[in-house]
Design a protein around this motif. Structure first.
Motif, PDB file in Angstrom:
ATOM      1  N   ASP A 165     133.082 127.990  59.673  1.00 12.28           N
ATOM      2  CA  ASP A 165     132.773 127.589  60.911  1.00 12.28           C
ATOM      3  C   ASP A 165     133.681 125.403  60.894  1.00 12.28           C
ATOM      4  O   ASP A 165     134.214 125.200  62.305  1.00 12.28           O
ATOM      5  CB  ASP A 165     131.045 126.729  60.888  1.00 12.28           C
ATOM      6  CG  ASP A 165     129.769 126.662  61.355  1.00 12.28           C
ATOM      7  OD1 ASP A 165     129.999 125.294  61.634  1.00 12.28           O
ATOM      8  OD2 ASP A 165     130.268 127.109  62.378  1.00 12.28           O
ATOM      9  N   ALA A 226     124.585 123.605  64.136  1.00  8.86           N
ATOM     10  CA  ALA A 226     124.587 124.427  63.248  1.00  8.86           C
ATOM     11  C   ALA A 226     122.955 124.779  63.093  1.00  8.86           C
ATOM     12  O   ALA A 226     122.973 125.951  61.733  1.00  8.86           O
ATOM     13  CB  ALA A 226     125.365 123.404  61.933  1.00  8.86           C
ATOM     14  N   MET A 229     123.193 128.317  63.758  1.00  8.59           N
ATOM     15  CA  MET A 229     124.223 129.259  63.713  1.00  8.59           C
ATOM     16  C   MET A 229     124.135 131.024  63.093  1.00  8.59           C
ATOM     17  O   MET A 229     122.671 130.782  62.150  1.00  8.59           O
ATOM     18  CB  MET A 229     124.636 128.892  61.605  1.00  8.59           C
ATOM     19  CG  MET A 229     126.217 129.976  61.652  1.00  8.59           C
ATOM     20  SD  MET A 229     126.848 129.182  59.990  1.00  8.59           S
ATOM     21  CE  MET A 229     126.539 127.112  59.702  1.00  8.59           C
TER      22      MET A 229
END
Lengths: 294, 426, 294
Positions: A165, A226, A229
């Motif tokens: 990521d 995030a 995710m």
């Protein structure tokens, strides 16, 4: 003069309304409608055949303190942990890249293209690539000489998710910060130098504060992303070894099993958690973005 | 209201409108089956299936379109990942869209789609299933009726190194004995697919079946993992990880990873699907075992094992407006000539018994013989209306056990509880 | 190694300047090497893998022993399916970016420049749109567009993409607009320009770097989008590259089409790199315009 100012102020409200209307309408359609639909659906059950029944907050209860509570809170903690680590690293790497590119005299275009490549590669391709590289007989193990079970144990699996990521999204932060750096007027550095400030002092007294709004937006949006995710843990480990995020959990418990009501409840809970985190972040950073400045 | 407050109020108003719109449109719709009795309607149809690099699917569709110019078939794309394909179909059916007429569905989805009323019952008069092998055919049936016709099938096989072992093992005990050879050559003994995904469920079901047990009962409503047979099956896997029969790295293996390890010479035995055979036999840069690969039926606890039956079926949407055409197209796809194209062009295993006995085909595709034998003893995967939940339950319980936490007995107890819960939710 | 802004290092004395320049060159070289390795090492593996045939794909050697263009032939040839996907991606990303920017520039102007109550509420509402988990957004959108008969058409892909493109654009632009020299706009108005004219002639050129940065950010974010696109597109007519890659199939059922996926990834990067190269020149041009002004 005062008459003109008052008229202008009155026009301000109307103009603002006009300028904001398209944005608000589109968002009402693509987010408002699904969101409210989800809240409505979350109050119903999911029979495989037959009419869904109203069950009130049963779906929420199941996730928060019922049968799935362990998994839900574990996924929430995992998601939170990933977010903290990933955003911090992306900020560090992105800032370093932005600062470096900003002071480059030659090779600017090359650097910019270089930096954007990880981000431009479609997420699925990048994750499949890294998955292949991280496989037990793959390139990463061949280079390090170790036999790490990257997707087979908790520590390595989480590290792998973070690496993928960060590698992929630091460029987003870098680009935003670079734009921010470019808007800092040269006079401020000149003035600081005249005041006798050295390079580090100029960095901390001029660069960082002037970069604050861009940093805040970059960090805020990275936090929101995030917390949602999904792709990386789904493709890399399918949530094994402590990498199940909230979005992945929603997919496994609800969407994959076609449980519309339960899935809506989980999504609403995820939304609320993200909302609270964003609120906390904005309060903590003082909402400098929209507050305007002297 | 003062103009300066307009934008704030505007936001509120827009939100309110969205609210009303959402409330107006949204009592959740029932998923009861539509009232159609029998298949009806003729006309052009769509066929949702995975992309096919060989061009074989296009060839089949072309053949149909030439013969039926008024009822042409248009291809719709399906993701090559099973989960994504499932989501796409679920969305289509939930929206009651008539966009998809014939769909390629995973054989394990039949009970779910049938119970939800998404796919139509296919009466015997609509599609003739006389020539189709019994095991794949059973994956298309739910509560005694046929809802899907098998299109192509698959069964688990044991691959072994012919240069190290002359006769493949027939039981688990023999397999473990042969591990001495692996140790002497410093390679792993046996591997299957044990990463946390559907493949793990397949391997676990296979092990349980090969020990004489089953994961769920015939009706798909009760978990049956509390039997000594199931325990033996799970024990085989758990203890093999513990004593090194299965290398630790196998916990990360999906089909391709295990194939990579085998073709790299790191394994003596490999459990995988028929597709490995051609790839392992051809020489290439990453292939260290070309010419040294043999194929055999899977070993079981006290005799031959029961391989898992994979494969995909063809189903007709309940919301399709041209179901009769759809049924004819399905029948076309399972006819001998088209099944032959399936094998030769697409490289998929046909569902017609006669093709496995065709001398010419067997000569061209040597793995057909081994596959035919496997298909005779193959057992379908656990049939449940909640395959996704069942698979997740098995994955979560088994994965932890294979990583080394707890004994086989603990694992089986956890499996039983988790599967029971998954079945109870629908 | 100090990373001050451009032109800040003015060393005194020729000896120090030579040493300073030497360190500087070393630092720049090192930085460029690090940047290249970071971005391009995995990309290198992607290229190498794309040049490996099906038989060799499992090898870990740094160079392919028998390089072949078969994967590229598969991806680009075969009824030009992938070229269609590239066209679709380009159209969808461009249209979404254009729409998002037009709406966001208006909204950002209102939020940054005009005075009205409820700024926080508007910004909060826009931000909330970026908090909803994507997977739960898709099914209601699918039903809506399915009822309208628009599945597998461009509107079905562009409109839901605005759900994340708009909030991003609005927030980034607002944070940059706040710091613009609005005095110039007022001066232009005093000189006789109308408000829109003043904005267009005076402010927009200075805001150009921010606008172009936002363009790149939004474009690549939309380009990378998979979830919405996979639900809304059923054929090659509307599938963007992310979906086309996911629908690539291996030669047999369980075989992962790794070589083709990597070839597709490489092919997809090329237009992105071109777009960025074009736009990043504009960013520098915008910068010089701003410098002249101020």
């Amino acid at each position: 003069m005062s008459g003109a100012t008052t008229t202008r102020r009155r026009l301000d409200g109307l103009s603002a309304a006009g300028l904001l209307l398209p944005t608000l309408l589109v968002l009402a359609l693509v987010i408002g409608y699904p969101l409210l639909l989800a809240v409505n659906l979350s109050l119903f059950s999911d029979p495989i055949a037959g009419v869904p029944e109203f069950v009130g907050v049963d779906n929420y209860a199941r996730a928060l303190w019922g049968a799935d509570a362990g998994r839900f809170w574990s996924a929430a903690a995992t998601t939170g942990g990933f977010t903290l680590v990933v955003v911090a690293l992306e900020l560090a790497v992105g800032l370093a890249m932005a600062l470096f590119m900003h002071q480059l005299k030659r090779g600017k275009a090359f650097a910019r293209v270089c930096v954007l490549v990880p981000w431009a590669v479609p997420t699925a391709v990048a994750t499949v690539l890294w998955q292949w590289m991280f496989s037990t007989g793959g390139v990463v193990n061949a280079l390090t000489g170790a036999e790490t079970l990257w997707t087979g144990a908790e520590g390595p699996a989480r590290a792998a998710v973070v690496i993928i990521d960060v590698w992929k999204t630091a460029p987003f932060v870098a680009l935003l910060l670079l734009a921010g750096l470019q808007t800092i007027p040269g006079e401020m550095y000149e003035a600081a130098k005249v005041d006798g400030a050295g390079a580090w002092k100029r960095f901390t007294r001029v660069t960082l504060p002037m970069l604050a709004p861009a940093t805040a937006v970059a960090v805020l949006f990275r936090i929101l992303d995030a917390l949602r995710m999904y792709d990386v843990p789904a493709i890399l480990t399918n949530g094994a070894n402590g990498t199940t995020t909230l979005s992945l959990l929603t997919q496994q418990l609800a969407i994959g099993q076609v449980r519309v009501g339960y899935g809506s409840a989980l999504s609403t809970l995820t939304f609320l958690l993200i909302f609270l985190v964003a609120l906390a972040f904005i309060k903590a950073t003082g909402a400098r973005i929209a507050g305007g400045r002297s | 209201m003062r103009p300066r407050q307009l934008p704030g109020a505007l936001t509120g108003a827009v939100a309110a409108i969205a609210c009303v719109a959402a409330a107006a449109g949204c009592t959740p719709s029932a998923s009861t089956p539509p009232p159609a009795a029998g298949l009806s309607g003729r006309g052009p149809i769509t066929f949702m299936t995975a992309a096919d690099p060989s061009g074989g699917t296009d060839e089949l569709v072309q053949a149909w379109n030439t013969a039926h110019p008024d009822e042409k078939v248009t291809l719709l794309e399906q993701s090559s990942t099973s989960d994504q394909a499932h989501t796409a179909l679920a969305q289509n059916f939930q929206a009651r869209s008539d966009r998809v007429d014939v769909a390629r569905i995973n054989s394990v989805w039949t009970p779910e789609f049938a119970a939800r009323g998404w796919i139509a019952e296919i009466p015997a008069s609509a599609v003739d299933t006389g020539k189709i092998m019994p095991a794949p055919l059973s994956t298309g049936r739910f509560t005694g009726k046929t809802y899907a016709i098998p299109w192509f099938t698959d069964a688990g096989l044991l691959y072994y190194r012919t240069d190290l072992v002359s006769t493949p093992p027939k039981t688990w005990a023999e397999l473990k004995q042969a591990c001495a050879v692996a140790k002497a050559n410093n390679i792993g003994c046996y591997a299957g697919q044990f990463a946390k995904y559907d493949g793990l469920t397949v391997n676990v079901s296979e092990a349980v079946a090969s020990a004489g047990g089953s994961v769920v009962d015939a009706g798909g409503t009760k978990a049956t993992l509390d039997t000594p047979e199931a325990l033996d099956g799970v024990k085989f896997l758990v203890e093999s990880f513990r004593d090194g029969t299965i290398p630790k790295a196998a916990i990360t293996y999906q089909e391709e990873d295990s194939r990579k390890a085998f073709m790299n010479g790191e394994l003596l035995f490999l459990r995988n699907w028929p597709y490995v055979y051609n790839l392992a036999s051809k020489p290439g840069e990453g292939n260290k075992v070309a010419g040294k690969v043999g194929m055999a039926p899977l070993p079981g606890r006290s005799g031959a094992g029961k391989p898992a039956l994979g494969g995909w079926n063809l189903a007709i949407s309940s919301y399709s407006k041209h179901q009769e055409t759809a049924a004819d197209f399905v029948e076309f796809l399972v006819a001998p000539q088209q099944q032959r194209v399936l094998l030769t062009k697409l490289g998929l295993s046909p569902v017609l018994a006669e093709l496995y006995k065709d001398a010419e085909l067997v000569k061209q595709y040597p793995y057909l013989e081994g596959l035919a034998k496997a298909l005779d003893t193959a057992v379908p995967l656990p049939q449940s209306t909640n395959w996704a939940g069942l698979s997740l339950a098995v994955q979560e319980s088994a994965y932890a056990a294979l990583q080394g936490s707890g004994t086989a007995e603990d694992a089986v107890a956890k499996l039983q509880t988790a599967v029971t819960e998954a079945l109870a939710r629908q | 190694m100090s990373r001050g802004p451009v032109g800040s290092r003015r060393s005194v004395g020729s000896r120090r300047s030579v040493v300073g320049r030497g360190w500087r060159r070393l630092g720049t070289a090192l930085g460029l090497v690090l940047l290249t390795v970071y971005s391009l090492a995995p990309f290198y593996w992607m290229v190498v893998s794309s040049l490996r045939g099906e038989q060799d794909i499992l090898s870990n050697a740094p160079l392919p022993a028998a390089p072949t263009l078969a994967n590229y032939a598969d991806v680009l040839g075969g009824n030009a399916r992938f070229l269609l996907a590239l066209r679709n991606s380009a159209v969808i990303a461009s249209v979404t970016t254009l729409l998002a920017l037009v709406m966001a520039v208006s909204a950002a102007y209102a939020l940054a420049r005009l005075r009205f109550r409820g700024k926080g509420l508007v910004l909060g509402a826009v931000l909330s749109a970026a908090m909803f988990p994507g997977i739960s957004l898709v099914t209601p959108m699918f039903k809506l567009f399915s009822d309208w008969g628009l599945i597998d058409t461009y509107p079905a892909l562009v409109v839901p993409d605005l759900s994340f493109a708009l909030p991003l654009a609005v927030w980034v632009l607002t944070s940059f607009f706040i710091d613009l020299p609005w005095g110039l706009e007022e001066a232009a108005q005093i000189d006789g320009c109308s408000r829109p004219q003043a904005f267009r002639r005076v402010i927009l050129p200075i805001a150009a770097p921010a606008v172009f940065t936002t363009t790149i950010l939004v474009f690549i974010t939309v380009w990378n989008e998979y979830l919405v696109a996979s639900s809304m597109s059923l054929t090659a007519n509307a599938s963007p590259v992310t979906v086309a890659i996911a629908r690539l199939a291996g030669s047999s059922q369980f075989q992962q089409p790794f070589g083709q996926q990597m070839a597709a990834g490489v092919v997809v990067c090329v237009p992105i790199v071109l777009v960025v190269l074009v736009f990043q020149r504009r960013i520098i041009a915008g910068l010089t315009a701003g410098a002249v002004k101020g």
